[in-house]
Enzyme design. Sequence first.
Site, PDB file in Angstrom:
ATOM      1  N   CYS A  44       0.848  -1.157  -0.027  1.00  0.00           N
ATOM      2  CA  CYS A  44      -0.206   0.100   0.011  1.00  0.00           C
ATOM      3  C   CYS A  44       0.888   1.371   0.040  1.00  0.00           C
ATOM      4  O   CYS A  44       0.728   2.080  -0.865  1.00  0.00           O
ATOM      5  CB  CYS A  44      -0.775  -0.063   1.367  1.00  0.00           C
ATOM      6  SG  CYS A  44      -1.756   1.384   1.518  1.00  0.00           S
ATOM      7  N   CYS A  49      -1.364   1.530  -3.221  1.00  0.00           N
ATOM      8  CA  CYS A  49      -2.433   2.378  -2.901  1.00  0.00           C
ATOM      9  C   CYS A  49      -1.980   3.915  -3.027  1.00  0.00           C
ATOM     10  O   CYS A  49      -2.451   4.928  -3.786  1.00  0.00           O
ATOM     11  CB  CYS A  49      -3.278   2.399  -1.828  1.00  0.00           C
ATOM     12  SG  CYS A  49      -3.475   0.955  -1.467  1.00  0.00           S
ATOM     13  N   LYS A  52       0.189   5.387  -6.253  1.00  0.00           N
ATOM     14  CA  LYS A  52      -0.808   5.054  -7.192  1.00  0.00           C
ATOM     15  C   LYS A  52      -1.665   6.263  -7.081  1.00  0.00           C
ATOM     16  O   LYS A  52      -1.997   7.210  -8.092  1.00  0.00           O
ATOM     17  CB  LYS A  52      -1.626   3.900  -6.981  1.00  0.00           C
ATOM     18  CG  LYS A  52      -2.661   3.765  -8.374  1.00  0.00           C
ATOM     19  CD  LYS A  52      -4.159   4.355  -7.729  1.00  0.00           C
ATOM     20  CE  LYS A  52      -4.649   4.041  -6.599  1.00  0.00           C
ATOM     21  NZ  LYS A  52      -5.132   2.649  -6.234  1.00  0.00           N
ATOM     22  N   TYR A 181      -8.992  -3.753 -11.431  1.00  0.00           N
ATOM     23  CA  TYR A 181      -8.818  -2.577 -10.726  1.00  0.00           C
ATOM     24  C   TYR A 181      -7.454  -1.703 -11.295  1.00  0.00           C
ATOM     25  O   TYR A 181      -7.432  -0.387 -11.763  1.00  0.00           O
ATOM     26  CB  TYR A 181      -8.295  -2.760  -9.342  1.00  0.00           C
ATOM     27  CG  TYR A 181      -9.566  -2.844  -8.362  1.00  0.00           C
ATOM     28  CD1 TYR A 181      -9.702  -1.833  -7.306  1.00  0.00           C
ATOM     29  CD2 TYR A 181     -10.137  -3.968  -8.285  1.00  0.00           C
ATOM     30  CE1 TYR A 181     -10.803  -1.977  -6.435  1.00  0.00           C
ATOM     31  CE2 TYR A 181     -11.046  -4.150  -7.239  1.00  0.00           C
ATOM     32  CZ  TYR A 181     -11.295  -3.102  -6.437  1.00  0.00           C
ATOM     33  OH  TYR A 181     -12.504  -3.286  -5.443  1.00  0.00           O
ATOM     34  N   GLU A 185      -6.998   1.840 -13.667  1.00  0.00           N
ATOM     35  CA  GLU A 185      -6.500   2.730 -12.897  1.00  0.00           C
ATOM     36  C   GLU A 185      -5.128   3.395 -13.809  1.00  0.00           C
ATOM     37  O   GLU A 185      -4.904   4.468 -13.985  1.00  0.00           O
ATOM     38  CB  GLU A 185      -6.110   2.307 -11.429  1.00  0.00           C
ATOM     39  CG  GLU A 185      -7.258   2.337 -10.554  1.00  0.00           C
ATOM     40  CD  GLU A 185      -6.860   1.949  -9.105  1.00  0.00           C
ATOM     41  OE1 GLU A 185      -7.744   2.282  -8.335  1.00  0.00           O
ATOM     42  OE2 GLU A 185      -5.768   1.765  -8.839  1.00  0.00           O
ATOM     43  N   HIS A 440     -26.789  21.161  -1.062  1.00  0.00           N
ATOM     44  CA  HIS A 440     -26.953  21.409  -2.513  1.00  0.00           C
ATOM     45  C   HIS A 440     -25.884  22.506  -2.716  1.00  0.00           C
ATOM     46  O   HIS A 440     -25.786  23.348  -1.720  1.00  0.00           O
ATOM     47  CB  HIS A 440     -28.363  22.027  -2.775  1.00  0.00           C
ATOM     48  CG  HIS A 440     -28.786  22.533  -4.104  1.00  0.00           C
ATOM     49  ND1 HIS A 440     -28.704  21.802  -5.004  1.00  0.00           N
ATOM     50  CD2 HIS A 440     -28.853  23.680  -4.442  1.00  0.00           C
ATOM     51  CE1 HIS A 440     -29.162  22.373  -6.107  1.00  0.00           C
ATOM     52  NE2 HIS A 440     -28.910  23.557  -5.974  1.00  0.00           N
ATOM     53  N   GLU A 445     -25.814  14.920  -3.618  1.00  0.00           N
ATOM     54  CA  GLU A 445     -27.161  14.896  -3.204  1.00  0.00           C
ATOM     55  C   GLU A 445     -28.032  14.087  -3.975  1.00  0.00           C
ATOM     56  O   GLU A 445     -29.279  13.936  -3.738  1.00  0.00           O
ATOM     57  CB  GLU A 445     -27.711  16.366  -3.407  1.00  0.00           C
ATOM     58  CG  GLU A 445     -27.634  17.046  -4.933  1.00  0.00           C
ATOM     59  CD  GLU A 445     -28.300  18.521  -4.898  1.00  0.00           C
ATOM     60  OE1 GLU A 445     -29.026  18.724  -4.034  1.00  0.00           O
ATOM     61  OE2 GLU A 445     -27.472  19.142  -5.669  1.00  0.00           O
TER      62      GLU A 445
END
Length: 463
Positions: A44, A49, A52, A181, A185, A440, A445
């Site tokens: 990681c 992660c 990346k 993945y 990516e 908003h 939303e």
Amino acid sequence: MAGYDHDLFVIGAGSGGVRAARLSAGTYGARVAIAEEHRVGGTCVIRGCVPKKFLVYASEYGHAFAHAEGYGWTAEAPTFDWPTLIRNKDDEIDRLSAIYWRNLENAGVEVIEDRAVLEDAHTVRLVKQDKTVTADKILIATGSTPYRPYELEGQEHAITSNEAFHLEKLPEHVVVAGGGYIACEFAGIFNGLGAETCLLYRGDTVLRGFDMDVRTAVHAELKRKGVRVITHTVFEKIEELAPGRYLCRLSNGSKIECDCVMFAIGRVPNTDGLGCAAAGVAVTDKGAVRVDAFSRTNVDNIFAVGDVTDRVQLTPVAIREGAAVAKTMWTESPETFDHATIASAVFTQPPVGTVGLTEAAARKEFGAIDIYKSDFRPMKHMLTGDEERVMMKLVVRRSDQVVVGVHMVGVDAGEIIQLAGIAVKAGLTKAQWDETCAVHPTVAEELVMMREPFTPPELKAAE
Ligand code: NDP
């Protein structure tokens, strides 16, 4: 326990191993050592992660300068320098790795820079130091490594994600193999940074296993952003034409010349040469360490967490497994980690956020379900001219109206899905989602504004 050198010996200082080691020593007072043959932090932090995400951020600027013009900015011919990005990224990785190391030491864990191999159920050999140490309990947390198709002629010319973080220069033309993945990516990263990018996938629509609407949206967006996506195709052979120049011969009969080939076709558990057989630890036919719900192997005192167990290959999962296993090892209250309903993100452009059941899985499990779906252009792009859209979808079990799945492709999906994950984990109903007042104007939303169940166009036409 006093007869052993350590109460716990952890093999592998990645996300799962570090969490278990720190808690075992710092919270539960065990005498703990952890061995790492590469760098503290694991996949990681060092080659997954974290680096990346830096590359993803960098590649987003590829479009951001053009987007800014719609908002009145002028950016004269921006240029990109790969070595600067890699150097800055490496500095940050050094900093993080040092923090991981310091945290281990502060918790009282002995950090050993060496490869550790199991000799028996209580003995570990430290390869560089050429000595053995003993421990009452052992935790295998060796992670996983990118899979290479060794049978493919010329595979040695290709890189994997491990090497992608250290390329000397940005490829001009890259072929990325896979549709999961990592492939999606990295296709987005290379494309965003300006490389001519080709994604080679053996199936028909990328991200198999994800909700079909997510897959279709990501697939279409890769193409719209300029990635050449070739489906139903694999490599037949990779030839080196000259140093740094390759010819990919494909199963569909075509050829592609490029200066970089990258495999992103899955990851395999790191158990090769680990000594599992010597310690009597059972592995699956894929080489993953077999564990029960408490991360216990078939050998009473040996446990395993993270990618090496091939349950769910995600950092936060390894961390939770590491925490649970520490509690199991040192307290009277053994703990499991619930692998159901884990939210995750794919950092494509735009990103994916997903949690819970896909439409297909929910239909199979519950029969009657309601689907709420929205597809719109986000407000930001009204002035940028970008045609990028947002896809959002709620999967609702009809019998009790509980929202059992949320899937999104669009700006900030990775951030939004973390919060949607709380609601899905809590088992809230669609009515409770709807009671929540909107924020908003945001993209998120829409999650509390979808009122009409989605009827597929073919059913509408028949009404
Ligand atoms: P994935 O398992 O996600 O995808 C592998 C891809 O390679 C699939 O598209 C698969 O095709 C294809 N493939 C597999 N074998 C072959 C083969 N022999 N020839 C050609 N194609 C093949 O693996 P990744 O490497 O992308 O990632 C590994 C794991 O790492 C992920 O599952 C994920 O858990 C984790 N990860 C998570 C990230 C995140 O959270 N954002 C980021 C990166 C990784 P098919 O669909 O037909 O099976």
